[in-house]
Design a protein around this motif. Structure first.
Motif, PDB file in Angstrom:
ATOM      1  N   ALA A 146     -57.238  76.501 130.417  1.00 56.85           N
ATOM      2  CA  ALA A 146     -58.413  75.664 129.564  1.00 56.85           C
ATOM      3  C   ALA A 146     -57.376  73.649 129.407  1.00 56.85           C
ATOM      4  CB  ALA A 146     -58.491  76.478 128.530  1.00 56.85           C
ATOM      5  N   ALA A 147     -56.048  74.446 129.440  1.00 62.97           N
ATOM      6  CA  ALA A 147     -55.062  73.161 128.774  1.00 62.97           C
ATOM      7  C   ALA A 147     -54.880  71.892 129.892  1.00 62.97           C
ATOM      8  CB  ALA A 147     -54.011  73.418 127.948  1.00 62.97           C
ATOM      9  N   ASN A 148     -54.904  73.101 131.188  1.00 63.97           N
ATOM     10  CA  ASN A 148     -54.620  72.094 132.443  1.00 63.97           C
ATOM     11  C   ASN A 148     -56.207  71.767 132.974  1.00 63.97           C
ATOM     12  OD1 ASN A 148     -52.305  72.055 134.339  1.00 63.97           O
ATOM     13  ND2 ASN A 148     -52.199  73.926 132.751  1.00 63.97           N
ATOM     14  N   ILE A 149     -56.992  71.672 132.582  1.00 61.91           N
ATOM     15  CA  ILE A 149     -58.216  71.636 132.309  1.00 61.91           C
ATOM     16  C   ILE A 149     -58.937  70.248 131.814  1.00 61.91           C
ATOM     17  CG2 ILE A 149     -61.175  71.633 133.230  1.00 61.91           C
ATOM     18  CD1 ILE A 149     -59.075  72.828 135.031  1.00 61.91           C
ATOM     19  N   ALA A 150     -58.699  70.469 130.423  1.00 63.80           N
ATOM     20  CA  ALA A 150     -58.852  69.457 129.151  1.00 63.80           C
ATOM     21  C   ALA A 150     -57.203  68.114 129.559  1.00 63.80           C
ATOM     22  CB  ALA A 150     -58.443  70.135 127.900  1.00 63.80           C
ATOM     23  N   ALA A 151     -56.981  68.521 130.233  1.00 63.13           N
ATOM     24  CA  ALA A 151     -55.519  67.432 130.384  1.00 63.13           C
ATOM     25  C   ALA A 151     -56.463  66.132 131.414  1.00 63.13           C
ATOM     26  CB  ALA A 151     -54.334  67.959 130.914  1.00 63.13           C
ATOM     27  N   THR A 173     -55.358  76.267 121.127  1.00 63.85           N
ATOM     28  CA  THR A 173     -53.506  76.823 121.983  1.00 63.85           C
ATOM     29  C   THR A 173     -54.118  74.923 122.370  1.00 63.85           C
ATOM     30  OG1 THR A 173     -53.618  78.423 124.106  1.00 63.85           O
ATOM     31  CG2 THR A 173     -52.859  76.899 124.415  1.00 63.85           C
ATOM     32  N   LEU A 174     -55.284  74.369 122.229  1.00 60.18           N
ATOM     33  CA  LEU A 174     -55.105  73.315 122.008  1.00 60.18           C
ATOM     34  C   LEU A 174     -55.309  72.511 120.976  1.00 60.18           C
ATOM     35  CD1 LEU A 174     -58.338  72.016 124.451  1.00 60.18           C
ATOM     36  CD2 LEU A 174     -56.055  72.386 125.137  1.00 60.18           C
ATOM     37  N   ALA A 175     -55.457  73.400 119.754  1.00 61.54           N
ATOM     38  CA  ALA A 175     -54.817  72.708 118.457  1.00 61.54           C
ATOM     39  C   ALA A 175     -53.206  72.825 118.541  1.00 61.54           C
ATOM     40  CB  ALA A 175     -56.117  73.107 117.525  1.00 61.54           C
ATOM     41  N   HIS A 176     -53.012  73.948 118.225  1.00 59.15           N
ATOM     42  CA  HIS A 176     -51.311  73.695 118.650  1.00 59.15           C
ATOM     43  C   HIS A 176     -50.322  72.691 119.318  1.00 59.15           C
ATOM     44  CE1 HIS A 176     -47.652  75.720 118.681  1.00 59.15           C
ATOM     45  NE2 HIS A 176     -47.268  75.617 119.614  1.00 59.15           N
ATOM     46  N   LEU A 177     -50.913  72.873 121.359  1.00 55.56           N
ATOM     47  CA  LEU A 177     -50.302  71.160 121.689  1.00 55.56           C
ATOM     48  C   LEU A 177     -51.083  69.892 121.128  1.00 55.56           C
ATOM     49  CD1 LEU A 177     -51.578  72.649 125.373  1.00 55.56           C
ATOM     50  CD2 LEU A 177     -49.368  73.449 124.099  1.00 55.56           C
ATOM     51  N   ASP A 180     -47.932  69.428 118.837  1.00 54.12           N
ATOM     52  CA  ASP A 180     -47.251  69.000 118.699  1.00 54.12           C
ATOM     53  C   ASP A 180     -46.873  67.843 120.034  1.00 54.12           C
ATOM     54  OD1 ASP A 180     -46.085  71.323 117.813  1.00 54.12           O
ATOM     55  OD2 ASP A 180     -45.518  72.416 119.183  1.00 54.12           O
ATOM     56  N   GLY A 181     -47.906  66.979 119.625  1.00 54.15           N
ATOM     57  CA  GLY A 181     -48.153  65.760 120.443  1.00 54.15           C
ATOM     58  C   GLY A 181     -47.849  66.184 122.096  1.00 54.15           C
ATOM     59  N   ARG A 182     -48.427  67.083 122.558  1.00 57.37           N
ATOM     60  CA  ARG A 182     -47.907  67.710 123.640  1.00 57.37           C
ATOM     61  C   ARG A 182     -49.195  66.849 124.679  1.00 57.37           C
ATOM     62  NH1 ARG A 182     -45.655  73.304 124.219  1.00 57.37           N
ATOM     63  NH2 ARG A 182     -45.911  73.496 122.302  1.00 57.37           N
ATOM     64  N   VAL A 183     -50.257  67.007 123.892  1.00 56.48           N
ATOM     65  CA  VAL A 183     -51.896  66.462 124.279  1.00 56.48           C
ATOM     66  C   VAL A 183     -51.952  65.600 123.479  1.00 56.48           C
ATOM     67  CG1 VAL A 183     -52.253  68.873 126.288  1.00 56.48           C
ATOM     68  CG2 VAL A 183     -53.186  68.219 123.137  1.00 56.48           C
ATOM     69  N   GLY A 184     -53.325  64.476 124.047  1.00 58.16           N
ATOM     70  CA  GLY A 184     -53.223  62.965 123.653  1.00 58.16           C
ATOM     71  C   GLY A 184     -54.511  63.723 122.606  1.00 58.16           C
ATOM     72  N   SER A 186     -57.270  62.762 122.324  1.00 62.28           N
ATOM     73  CA  SER A 186     -58.301  62.895 123.981  1.00 62.28           C
ATOM     74  C   SER A 186     -58.993  64.672 123.928  1.00 62.28           C
ATOM     75  CB  SER A 186     -58.367  62.343 124.306  1.00 62.28           C
ATOM     76  OG  SER A 186     -57.480  62.330 125.929  1.00 62.28           O
ATOM     77  N   GLN A 187     -57.665  64.619 124.405  1.00 65.20           N
ATOM     78  CA  GLN A 187     -57.891  65.877 124.471  1.00 65.20           C
ATOM     79  C   GLN A 187     -57.842  67.213 123.837  1.00 65.20           C
ATOM     80  OE1 GLN A 187     -54.054  65.551 126.810  1.00 65.20           O
ATOM     81  NE2 GLN A 187     -55.176  64.313 127.526  1.00 65.20           N
ATOM     82  N   GLN A 188     -57.550  66.927 122.551  1.00 65.17           N
ATOM     83  CA  GLN A 188     -57.625  67.417 121.018  1.00 65.17           C
ATOM     84  C   GLN A 188     -59.061  67.858 120.921  1.00 65.17           C
ATOM     85  OE1 GLN A 188     -54.787  66.168 118.699  1.00 65.17           O
ATOM     86  NE2 GLN A 188     -55.337  68.062 117.738  1.00 65.17           N
ATOM     87  N   ARG A 189     -59.801  66.898 121.385  1.00 63.22           N
ATOM     88  CA  ARG A 189     -61.371  66.625 120.472  1.00 63.22           C
ATOM     89  C   ARG A 189     -62.123  67.374 121.324  1.00 63.22           C
ATOM     90  NH1 ARG A 189     -59.922  61.291 119.686  1.00 63.22           N
ATOM     91  NH2 ARG A 189     -60.760  60.507 121.464  1.00 63.22           N
ATOM     92  N   VAL A 190     -61.437  68.218 122.714  1.00 61.01           N
ATOM     93  CA  VAL A 190     -62.433  68.757 123.214  1.00 61.01           C
ATOM     94  C   VAL A 190     -62.849  70.533 123.023  1.00 61.01           C
ATOM     95  CG1 VAL A 190     -62.153  70.468 125.841  1.00 61.01           C
ATOM     96  CG2 VAL A 190     -60.426  68.590 125.687  1.00 61.01           C
ATOM     97  N   SER A 191     -63.739  69.822 123.180  1.00 62.38           N
ATOM     98  CA  SER A 191     -65.294  70.697 122.061  1.00 62.38           C
ATOM     99  C   SER A 191     -65.757  72.206 123.498  1.00 62.38           C
ATOM    100  CB  SER A 191     -66.592  70.180 122.107  1.00 62.38           C
ATOM    101  OG  SER A 191     -67.014  69.337 121.500  1.00 62.38           O
ATOM    102  N   ILE A 192     -64.868  73.368 122.405  1.00 63.80           N
ATOM    103  CA  ILE A 192     -65.252  74.735 123.153  1.00 63.80           C
ATOM    104  C   ILE A 192     -66.692  75.088 122.822  1.00 63.80           C
ATOM    105  CG2 ILE A 192     -64.060  76.829 123.416  1.00 63.80           C
ATOM    106  CD1 ILE A 192     -61.688  74.543 123.809  1.00 63.80           C
ATOM    107  N   ILE A 193     -67.240  75.912 123.885  1.00 67.46           N
ATOM    108  CA  ILE A 193     -68.267  76.468 123.494  1.00 67.46           C
ATOM    109  C   ILE A 193     -68.231  77.853 123.727  1.00 67.46           C
ATOM    110  CG2 ILE A 193     -70.797  76.358 124.524  1.00 67.46           C
ATOM    111  CD1 ILE A 193     -70.584  73.514 123.560  1.00 67.46           C
ATOM    112  N   ASN A 194     -68.466  79.308 123.407  1.00 66.24           N
ATOM    113  CA  ASN A 194     -68.206  80.223 123.630  1.00 66.24           C
ATOM    114  C   ASN A 194     -69.535  80.497 124.469  1.00 66.24           C
ATOM    115  OD1 ASN A 194     -68.363  82.755 123.771  1.00 66.24           O
ATOM    116  ND2 ASN A 194     -67.949  83.864 121.701  1.00 66.24           N
ATOM    117  N   ALA A 195     -69.609  81.096 125.869  1.00 59.49           N
ATOM    118  CA  ALA A 195     -70.744  81.557 126.815  1.00 59.49           C
ATOM    119  C   ALA A 195     -70.032  82.726 126.734  1.00 59.49           C
ATOM    120  CB  ALA A 195     -70.512  80.491 127.959  1.00 59.49           C
ATOM    121  N   GLY A 196     -69.830  83.901 126.280  1.00 58.47           N
ATOM    122  CA  GLY A 196     -69.803  84.842 125.677  1.00 58.47           C
ATOM    123  C   GLY A 196     -68.176  85.588 126.503  1.00 58.47           C
ATOM    124  N   ASP A 197     -67.511  86.220 124.991  1.00 61.97           N
ATOM    125  CA  ASP A 197     -66.091  86.760 125.254  1.00 61.97           C
ATOM    126  C   ASP A 197     -66.289  88.536 125.009  1.00 61.97           C
ATOM    127  OD1 ASP A 197     -66.688  86.046 122.807  1.00 61.97           O
ATOM    128  OD2 ASP A 197     -64.846  85.724 121.613  1.00 61.97           O
TER     129      ASP A 197
END
Ligand code: CP
Length: 395
Positions: A146-151, A173-177, A180-184, A186-197
């Motif tokens: 997910a972090a790679n696709i977000a990037a 994971t995205l919030a943590h990255l 820590d400044g490892r994602v910008g 814009s990536q922090q603002r990626v919305s996560i939508i649960n399609a069934g977990d």
């Protein structure tokens, strides 16, 4: 997990109306969430905000002749023709320039396709990733994937995964990255939508089930479900659909009774706010709708014992687990068949999230009957997912 991006802006009027048991008209200011991870914890006001938005899209698509009056397509017809259920031409440009990533690490037909259709109808682009053919097969974790696709700059990730909590894990994971400044930003603002977990939640399925019930009983103006009783029949314990249905339906005022054998419907489910019964025939005459669930053989440990599932396999050929004595006995006691439907209230409806194991939890004649809302549910899935994408992406 903090789902909100800003403090709740629910008006005191809306909160007061909810306490008083009335359904206030929601506005988009009732929504302040970046992610949709589940229905548990959403207020009635928030649920109604999504559902009202879905209804607006439903009406807009009816106006352009692209939607719900034609819930089925003719085989061989042009799938992009007006009136087709797969008409993906935009009805709005509100997500123009945005990209929605569909990350389906578990099989799906309805959810995956309808999220793609929903995103495109709002003008967004979509990218699809499945576990087969991706680097998941080389051991990459869902968080890293997910972090790679977000990037790459997507705006939303729609995620299905067999593990309960996978979407929360990605969100953290995205919030943590980001912290820590490892994602910008814009990536922090990626919305996560649960399609069934896993067994946890399937929030957009819960919403489309609510929408279908509300439509059938003339509640599309209020989404006030008080006075209605829903039975969820089958493999409730293993079902993410059931958890989302229970959370959403009870918040909007419906009574929910979960029905099935003790191995599939444990008494402990009552802690979710529903009732539990093991006697389908005593419940059926009292309900306004039945949501029938598939036995999720893949989520039950196989006992390996010959005949553990009676007939040995389910309709799809999968081995049975050790939660029911036999598939044949299960069908006798809990299948929704014509004889049982005849004893239900005259207007009561049959729902099923799909996929159906015909002849196990639902007979084919009932699945294809006038009482069956199965394809109507699928149709509503598109507008509900449009609403979820639109609200989470900030419109
Ligand atoms: N109801 C549902 O989630 O169906 P799919 O598994 O086909 O997406």
């Amino acid at each position: 997990v903090a789902q909100r991006v800003s403090p709740s802006r629910r008006s005191s009027k809306a909160a007061g109306a909810e306490r008083a048991g009335t359904a206030p008209a929601p506005s988009s200011s009732s929504w302040s969430r970046q992610h949709l991870l589940g229905l548990r914890g959403l207020s009635g006001d928030e649920l109604r905000t999504i559902l009202v938005r879905a209804r607006a899209y439903d009406r807009a698509m009816a106006r352009v002749g692209s939607h719900t009056t034609a819930p089925t397509t003719t085989m061989g017809a042009d799938a992009s023709a007006p009136g087709s259920a797969l008409d993906t031409r935009p009805i709005s440009n509100e997500l123009r320039g945005r990209t929605v990533g569909n990350l389906f690490f578990e099989d799906s037909t309805r959810t995956r396709v309808s999220f793609s259709v929903a995103a495109r109808r709002l003008g967004a682009q979509t990218v699809d990733l499945a576990s087969v053919g991706s680097s998941i097969s080389k051991g990459e974790t869902v968080g890293d994937t997910a972090a790679n696709i977000a990037a790459m700059g997507v705006d939303a990730l729609v995620i299905r995964h067999r593990s309960s909590g996978a979407c929360h894990l990605v969100e953290r994971t995205l919030a943590h990255l980001g912290h820590d400044g490892r994602v910008g930003a814009s990536q922090q603002r990626v919305s996560i939508i649960n399609a069934g977990d896993g067994r946890h939640e399937h929030p957009t399925q819960g919403l489309l089930d609510i929408y279908t019930l509300a439509e059938r009983y003339g509640r599309l103006d209020s989404f006030d479900l008080r006075g209605l009783t829903l039975a969820i029949v089958g493999d409730v314990g293993a079902s993410r659909v059931a958890r989302s249905d229970i959370a959403g339906m009870t918040t909007l005022g419906a009574r929910v009774i979960c029905v099935g054998p003790p191995g599939l419907v444990p008494k402990a489910l009552e802690t979710l706010g529903c009732e539990v019964s093991h006697d389908l025939d005593s419940v059926l005459t009292r309900v306004d709708a039945v949501n029938v669930l598939r036995i999720q053989f893949e989520r039950h440990e196989s006992s390996g014992a010959p005949g553990a599932a009676g007939a040995g396999t389910n309709a799809g050929g999968a081995k049975g687990g050790n939660v029911i004595a036999s598939v044949r006995e299960y069908a006798e006691l809990y299948a929704i068949n014509a004889q049982r439907v005849a004893r239900m209230k005259r207007d009561a409806i049959i729902m099923h999230p799909g996929p159906i194991n015909r002849g196990v939890e639902l007979t084919a004649d009932v699945a294809d009957s006038q009482r069956s809302m199965v394809l109507r549910q699928v149709t509503h899935g598109v507008v509900v997912r449009m609403a979820a994408l639109s609200l989470c992406l900030g419109h």
